[in-house]
Design a protein around this motif. Structure first.
Motif, mmCIF file in Angstrom:
data_model
loop_
_atom_site.group_PDB
_atom_site.id
_atom_site.type_symbol
_atom_site.label_atom_id
_atom_site.label_comp_id
_atom_site.label_asym_id
_atom_site.label_seq_id
_atom_site.Cartn_x
_atom_site.Cartn_y
_atom_site.Cartn_z
ATOM 1 N N LYS A 76 -2.730 -1.873 7.709
ATOM 2 C CA LYS A 76 -3.126 -0.780 6.809
ATOM 3 C C LYS A 76 -3.991 -1.354 5.692
ATOM 4 C CE LYS A 76 -3.686 2.472 3.947
ATOM 5 N NZ LYS A 76 -2.918 2.870 2.793
ATOM 6 N N THR A 99 -3.282 11.205 9.109
ATOM 7 C CA THR A 99 -2.497 11.919 10.122
ATOM 8 C C THR A 99 -3.226 13.175 10.597
ATOM 9 O OG1 THR A 99 -1.415 13.327 8.493
ATOM 10 C CG2 THR A 99 -0.328 11.229 8.979
ATOM 11 N N THR A 124 -2.455 7.912 3.940
ATOM 12 C CA THR A 124 -2.751 6.980 5.030
ATOM 13 C C THR A 124 -1.631 5.952 5.206
ATOM 14 O OG1 THR A 124 -4.157 5.741 3.516
ATOM 15 C CG2 THR A 124 -5.250 7.273 4.992
ATOM 16 N N ARG A 139 -9.370 11.049 -3.407
ATOM 17 C CA ARG A 139 -7.961 11.324 -3.099
ATOM 18 C C ARG A 139 -7.719 12.788 -3.415
ATOM 19 N NH1 ARG A 139 -6.269 6.145 -5.321
ATOM 20 N NH2 ARG A 139 -5.585 4.876 -3.560
ATOM 21 N N GLY A 140 -7.035 13.476 -2.483
ATOM 22 C CA GLY A 140 -6.771 14.901 -2.669
ATOM 23 C C GLY A 140 -6.033 15.189 -3.966
ATOM 24 N N GLY A 168 -8.292 2.130 0.792
ATOM 25 C CA GLY A 168 -9.683 2.262 0.370
ATOM 26 C C GLY A 168 -9.985 1.308 -0.772
ATOM 27 N N GLY A 185 -10.517 13.806 1.189
ATOM 28 C CA GLY A 185 -9.912 12.468 1.263
ATOM 29 C C GLY A 185 -9.927 11.942 2.694
ATOM 30 N N GLY A 188 -8.771 5.987 1.949
ATOM 31 C CA GLY A 188 -10.004 6.576 1.417
ATOM 32 C C GLY A 188 -10.040 6.645 -0.102
ATOM 33 N N GLY A 189 -9.042 6.010 -0.732
ATOM 34 C CA GLY A 189 -8.896 6.126 -2.185
ATOM 35 C C GLY A 189 -10.052 5.557 -2.998
ATOM 36 N N ASN A 219 -3.428 15.741 8.638
ATOM 37 C CA ASN A 219 -2.797 16.851 7.897
ATOM 38 C C ASN A 219 -2.881 16.628 6.401
ATOM 39 O OD1 ASN A 219 -1.461 18.199 10.272
ATOM 40 N ND2 ASN A 219 -0.599 16.152 10.407
ATOM 41 N N PHE A 221 -0.376 14.481 3.251
ATOM 42 C CA PHE A 221 0.109 13.182 3.727
ATOM 43 C C PHE A 221 -0.802 12.092 3.173
ATOM 44 C CE2 PHE A 221 2.316 15.889 6.671
ATOM 45 C CZ PHE A 221 3.471 15.191 6.973
ATOM 46 N N ASP A 239 -7.670 17.268 0.062
ATOM 47 C CA ASP A 239 -7.137 16.371 1.102
ATOM 48 C C ASP A 239 -8.110 16.255 2.277
ATOM 49 O OD1 ASP A 239 -4.859 15.513 -0.192
ATOM 50 O OD2 ASP A 239 -3.579 17.083 0.646
HETATM 51 N N1 UDP Z 1 -5.125 12.296 3.410
HETATM 52 C C1 UDP Z 1 -4.537 13.435 3.933
HETATM 53 N N2 UDP Z 1 -3.734 13.304 5.036
HETATM 54 C C2 UDP Z 1 -3.475 12.112 5.618
HETATM 55 C C3 UDP Z 1 -4.054 10.956 5.073
HETATM 56 C C4 UDP Z 1 -4.872 11.063 3.962
HETATM 57 O O1 UDP Z 1 -4.744 14.532 3.440
HETATM 58 O O2 UDP Z 1 -2.746 12.071 6.624
HETATM 59 C C5 UDP Z 1 -6.055 12.427 2.267
HETATM 60 C C6 UDP Z 1 -5.342 12.454 0.925
HETATM 61 O O3 UDP Z 1 -6.060 13.313 0.056
HETATM 62 C C7 UDP Z 1 -5.464 11.011 0.459
HETATM 63 C C8 UDP Z 1 -6.853 10.653 0.953
HETATM 64 O O4 UDP Z 1 -6.936 11.308 2.220
HETATM 65 O O5 UDP Z 1 -5.356 10.888 -0.943
HETATM 66 C C9 UDP Z 1 -7.137 9.187 1.106
HETATM 67 O O6 UDP Z 1 -6.028 8.525 1.680
HETATM 68 P P1 UDP Z 1 -5.083 7.555 0.811
HETATM 69 O O7 UDP Z 1 -4.918 8.070 -0.574
HETATM 70 O O8 UDP Z 1 -3.850 7.312 1.597
HETATM 71 O O9 UDP Z 1 -5.976 6.245 0.780
HETATM 72 P P2 UDP Z 1 -5.671 4.790 0.170
HETATM 73 O O10 UDP Z 1 -4.774 4.969 -1.031
HETATM 74 O O11 UDP Z 1 -4.998 4.013 1.230
HETATM 75 O O12 UDP Z 1 -7.022 4.260 -0.143
#
Ligand code: UDP
Length: 242
Positions: free
Chosen positions: A14, A137, A144, A61-62, A17, A79, A56-57, A139, A142, A76
């Motif tokens: 994993k 996922t 990543t 981020r949503g 972002g 994101g 994708g952070g 959805n 949720f 989301d």
């Molecule tokens: N996201 C979502 N569903 C998922 C995974 C990610 O809606 O199953 C959206 C959510 O808005 C999230 C964004 O994608 O904030 C980026 O993913 P994440 O924050 O997990 O990224 P990381 O913190 O790992 O960079």
């Protein structure tokens, strides 16, 4: 150490972002993504089947977009699309090094990357292709982290690795408290009960319910990924209590 055999057949890595930003505030640092791609390719060449869930952070981020007034589900979706952008950048970095790569997405966007189909993904892994999992996922609501736990269980990974900028899980913030102690091992229940910021609770619960070992390590230290796969106890292991 280098001649030690690799202990794992299939892993799920994993990458957040933020990991791709390097020292920037936003976006992707080409040097960082190139170095990470090199490490991934090294372990793949050593015979390990590698799946990578990318966050994708570094872009959107949503939750952050919702705080600024946007509809949460739309945020989301943005994101999840951000993770697709990151996955394409990683695909490019890996291909430049000569790797065989397939990018799959949990939302349909199949002019850009493949749909996620579990059996097809497993076949890619068996053929020595690095598989990148984009769109979490699929959805809203949720993360990543949950996608990483889900995909690790689905593909039958032997180990889930969470690459961070800290060398494991501490009992306090090591940047704020000098005597913060790093845990070598934790049980899933300890992580949940102590509310340790390892992964979100849904991800930890999924790992616990399906016995997926999880190692948190510092991805800024070159070579640690390979060392872990050769059995070195680097970072923090979250596993079933003895
Ligand atoms: N996201 C979502 N569903 C998922 C995974 C990610 O809606 O199953 C959206 C959510 O808005 C999230 C964004 O994608 O904030 C980026 O993913 P994440 O924050 O997990 O990224 P990381 O913190 O790992 O960079």
């Amino acid at each position: 150490m280098t001649d030690k055999p690799i202990k794992y057949r299939r892993i799920l890595l994993k990458l957040s972002g933020e990991a791709l930003m390097g020292r920037m505030d936003y976006g992707i640092d080409p040097e960082v993504i190139g170095r990470l791609a090199n490490e991934i390719l090294d372990v793949q060449k050593a015979g390990v089947q590698v799946g990578v869930v990318i966050g994708g952070g570094n872009i959107f981020r949503g939750a952050g977009l919702a705080e600024a007034g946007m509809d949460r589900v739309t945020g989301d979706h943005m994101g999840m699309l951000a993770t697709v952008i990151n996955a394409l950048a990683m695909q490019d970095a890996l291909e430049k090094l000569g790797a065989q790569v397939r990018t799959t997405s949990a939302i349909k966007i199949n002019e850009v990357c493949e749909d996620f189909i579990r059996r097809r993904v497993v076949r890619h892994l068996e053929k020595g292709r690095v598989v990148l999992f984009a769109a979490g996922t699929g959805n809203p609501f949720f993360t990543t982290d949950s996608a990483a736990a889900l995909r690790a269980v689905e593909i039958g990974a032997d180990l889930l690795l969470k690459a961070t900028k800290v060398d494991g899980v501490y009992d306090a913030d090591p940047k704020k408290k000098k005597d913060a102690r790093r845990y070598e091992k934790l049980s899933y229940d300890e992580v949940i009960a102590r509310n340790l910021q390892v992964m979100d609770t849904a991800a930890i619960a999924l790992c616990r319910d399906y016995g997926m070992p999880l190692r948190i390590y510092d991805m800024t230290r070159p070579g640690d990924l390979m060392r872990i796969l050769k059995g070195q106890a680097i970072g923090t292991l979250v596993h079933a209590a003895a």
